[in-house]
Scaffold this active site. Structure first.
Site, PDB file in Angstrom:
ATOM      1  N   GLU A  72       0.847  -1.202   0.000  1.00 13.40           N
ATOM      2  CA  GLU A  72       0.000   0.000   0.000  1.00 13.40           C
ATOM      3  C   GLU A  72       0.878   1.246   0.000  1.00 13.40           C
ATOM      4  O   GLU A  72       2.108   1.156   0.163  1.00 13.40           O
ATOM      5  CB  GLU A  72      -0.945  -0.005   1.216  1.00 13.40           C
ATOM      6  N   HIS A  85      -8.955   9.436   2.545  1.00 12.81           N
ATOM      7  CA  HIS A  85      -8.544   8.341   1.662  1.00 12.81           C
ATOM      8  C   HIS A  85      -8.759   8.815   0.232  1.00 12.81           C
ATOM      9  O   HIS A  85      -9.817   9.345  -0.088  1.00 12.81           O
ATOM     10  CB  HIS A  85      -9.387   7.090   1.939  1.00 12.81           C
ATOM     11  N   ARG A 132      -0.855   8.879   1.265  1.00 18.94           N
ATOM     12  CA  ARG A 132      -2.253   9.293   1.028  1.00 18.94           C
ATOM     13  C   ARG A 132      -2.468  10.791   0.969  1.00 18.94           C
ATOM     14  O   ARG A 132      -3.294  11.266   0.214  1.00 18.94           O
ATOM     15  CB  ARG A 132      -3.120   8.762   2.151  1.00 18.94           C
ATOM     16  N   HIS A 166     -11.382   9.490   6.175  1.00 21.92           N
ATOM     17  CA  HIS A 166     -11.147   8.055   6.374  1.00 21.92           C
ATOM     18  C   HIS A 166     -10.653   7.714   7.773  1.00 21.92           C
ATOM     19  O   HIS A 166     -11.089   6.741   8.369  1.00 21.92           O
ATOM     20  CB  HIS A 166     -10.110   7.617   5.342  1.00 21.92           C
ATOM     21  N   ARG A 218      -1.044   8.980   8.956  1.00 28.23           N
ATOM     22  CA  ARG A 218      -0.912   7.539   9.234  1.00 28.23           C
ATOM     23  C   ARG A 218      -0.439   6.776   8.005  1.00 28.23           C
ATOM     24  O   ARG A 218      -0.966   6.949   6.905  1.00 28.23           O
ATOM     25  CB  ARG A 218      -2.275   6.993   9.654  1.00 28.23           C
TER      26      ARG A 218
HETATM   27  C1  SIN Z   1      -7.363   0.562   2.335  1.00 21.40           C
HETATM   28  O1  SIN Z   1      -7.670  -0.604   2.137  1.00 21.40           O
HETATM   29  O2  SIN Z   1      -7.028   1.341   1.452  1.00 21.40           O
HETATM   30  C2  SIN Z   1      -7.439   1.079   3.729  1.00 21.40           C
HETATM   31  C3  SIN Z   1      -6.287   0.646   4.498  1.00 21.40           C
HETATM   32  C4  SIN Z   1      -6.054   1.583   5.625  1.00 21.40           C
HETATM   33  O3  SIN Z   1      -6.725   2.600   5.731  1.00 21.40           O
HETATM   34  O4  SIN Z   1      -5.154   1.330   6.412  1.00 21.40           O
END
Ligand code: SIN
Length: 533
Positions: A119, A242, A288, A349, A384
């Site tokens: 991610e 998000h 993000r 988010h 975060r």
């Molecule tokens: C996501 O699946 O994009 C969310 C993961 C997160 O917010 O840690």
């Protein structure tokens, strides 16, 4: 029953990963009540798609996970806290697996191993997941264990109204938390609960914004109650947006996991131009805050009302297997993600700030602990790192339990008064509540969103103050309902976000303001702290 306090050794507010894990760890030592405002599985955890970040592969290292977390956190993380959580992670994950959690695996050189996702902001593949329904699988495993424990009482449809403190009771200092008033939505009665140790695990406050990836329960109840009770609240200006929630008139709060970009999904505008090129070396997989701001900028520049996320270059079979929930949900809205790009917009988010806690989740109000999203531990700093929060919840549930078990509790406070509803009557016009809900969420979106200015924040401050006065008057005059209580909490949280944002006269991490666009050296490592006078 409603007249005499219900007494437990441990009270837990919230039934997500933090609350359930904590309850399981203390239940052998006494009676535990889990108070949860909807059904037991209705928590932010349940909707987590991405997974849990932890170092489990030989190609990864604690050092790398720490570095990625600190980089995302924009100079505001507490490095000692980060290191502690990262290093404790594998042990907590192992416990979860022992409890029955099933993470996705893959075949490698003839044996099965954990399938690690990637991610934004992570320099390695380190996200443990259960396809794209990780939270649901965690809740399944934890709820099964909680349900089997005879010392744990689960109280569904119970909404905590306020913490009862000795100061509020006019008892001798030092102030401590002694109980909670709770609205039982099945009977409409307010019940009094007493316990020497109370743990907030109530999640975040996404519903304070018009657009959010969070479920309806995310109304900032824990932060609002803790603030009213006199605990310190930290860093509420850092609300994570998000970058990719599904944009569709009928879709409510549906997240398109960052894991889709982790598997190669590319962001484009409506003309197919890849606008992340040149913005950040990691392009669509940048942290993000960077991605959300770039989408916001691109939408404002072009006048488009959304962006696109394209993963169609991947084989259809792979997408259906890796993202079954996203595939099916999008298909339900007429979008086949294997054949066409997904319309997306940023949405609120995650709350990176919260009730300020020490190493064991202890707040500065004796008897009160906070764990999970409601808490500000120092891990996230100004932003975060994706999938760090479930790990933090596991670690702090473990530590809070250990701390409580190692210390003899104060005796339960005697004589907690029952709830006084005075001359309150039944609400006359619920339109006041629904109107104020909408106004609050819209003004927060318009004035306290991804990009801020002093003028917008001041405007928001005035509006929130007016709303709070109106809500408070309504609160005194009428018998309490869930909608009114949640609105009151949202308004408190909105006030804290705006005040914190006004106090931070710089741009850092998730707090970006056109009036103070650069970070200020002197403010690095300085938390924004608020406490009720
Ligand atoms: C996501 O699946 O994009 C969310 C993961 C997160 O917010 O840690």
């Amino acid at each position: 029953m409603a007249d005499s306090p219900r007494q437990f050794d441990f009270l837990v507010l919230g039934s997500g990963i933090a609350g359930l894990t904590f309850a399981l760890k203390v239940a052998h030592a006494g009676s535990v009540a889990i108070i949860t405002k909807k059904s037991r599985a209705e928590s932010n955890t349940n909707y987590a798609q991405g997974g849990i970040a932890a170092v489990t592969s030989e190609e990864d290292s604690f050092e790398s996970h720490v570095r990625d977390t600190l980089t995302a956190g924009g100079g505001l993380c507490n490095e000692e806290v980060v290191r502690g959580i990262v290093e404790e992670g594998p042990a907590r994950i192992e416990e979860l697996i022992q409890l029955g959690m099933k993470f996705s695996e893959r075949e490698s050189h003839g044996h099965r191993e954990l399938d690690l996702g990637r991610e934004g902001g992570h320099s390695k593949r380190r996200i443990l997941h259960a396809k794209d329904v990780t939270g649901r699988e965690i809740e399944r495993a934890l709820l099964a264990a909680v349900g089997a424990h005879e010392n744990i009482t689960m109280l569904e449809n119970h909404l905590a109204i306020d913490l009862i403190t000795t100061a509020k009771l006019g008892q001798a200092q030092p102030n401590r938390c002694a109980g909670v008033y709770v609205l039982n939505n099945q009977t409409g009665q307010v019940e009094t609960f007493s316990a020497p140790r109370i743990t907030l695990a109530t999640g975040g406050c996404g519903k304070v914004y018009l657009y959010t990836s969070n479920p309806d329960i995310a109304t900032g109840d824990g932060v609002a109650m803790a603030y009213r009770a006199g605990a310190t609240i930290a860093n509420m200006e850092f609300i994570q947006f998000h970058p990719t929630c599904l944009y569709h008139p009928e879709a409510k709060s549906f997240l398109i996991s960052e894991a889709v970009r982790g598997e190669g999904g590319e962001l484009t505008n409506l003309r197919g131009e890849r606008f992340m090129e040149g913005v950040h070396p990691l392009k669509s997989l940048a942290p993000r805050d960077v991605v959300a701001r770039a989408i916001d900028r691109e939408m404002k520049r072009s006048g488009d009302d959304h962006a696109l996320l394209d993963i169609t270059h991947k084989p259809a079979r792979f997408l259906m297997d890796r993202f079954p929930n996203i595939y099916r949900t999008c298909l339900g809205y007429g979008i086949d993600i294997t054949k066409e790009p997904i319309p997306v917009v940023p949405a609120a988010h995650y709350q990176c700030g919260g009730v300020r806690v020490g190493r064991h989740g202890e707040t500065d109000l004796a008897g009160l602990y906070a764990i999970g999203e409601v808490a500000c531990t120092g891990l996230h700093g100004a932003n975060r790192l994706a999938s760090n929060s479930l790990l933090e919840a596991l670690v702090y549930a473990h530590r809070a339990a250990g701390h409580m078990l190692a210390h003899r509790p104060e005796p339960a406070t005697a004589g907690l008064p029952k709830w006084q509803s005075g001359s309150a009557t039944d609400p006359d016009e619920m339109v006041v509540v629904s109107h104020n809900w909408e106004e609050l969420r819209r003004l927060m979106w318009d004035y306290v969103g991804v990009v801020r200015t002093d003028k917008r924040l001041k405007r928001a401050q005035t509006r929130v103050r007016n709303l709070q006065e109106e809500i408070q008057a309504y609160y005194w005059d009428f018998t309490v309902t869930s909608d009114l209580l949640e609105l009151r909490n949202l308004a408190t949280v909105a006030k804290l976000i705006v005040r914190s944002a006004l106090e931070r006269r710089e741009s850092r991490g998730l707090h970006y303001t056109l009036d103070h666009p650069d970070p200020v050296d002197a403010l690095a490592q300085k938390d924004t702290l608020l406490r009720r006078e």
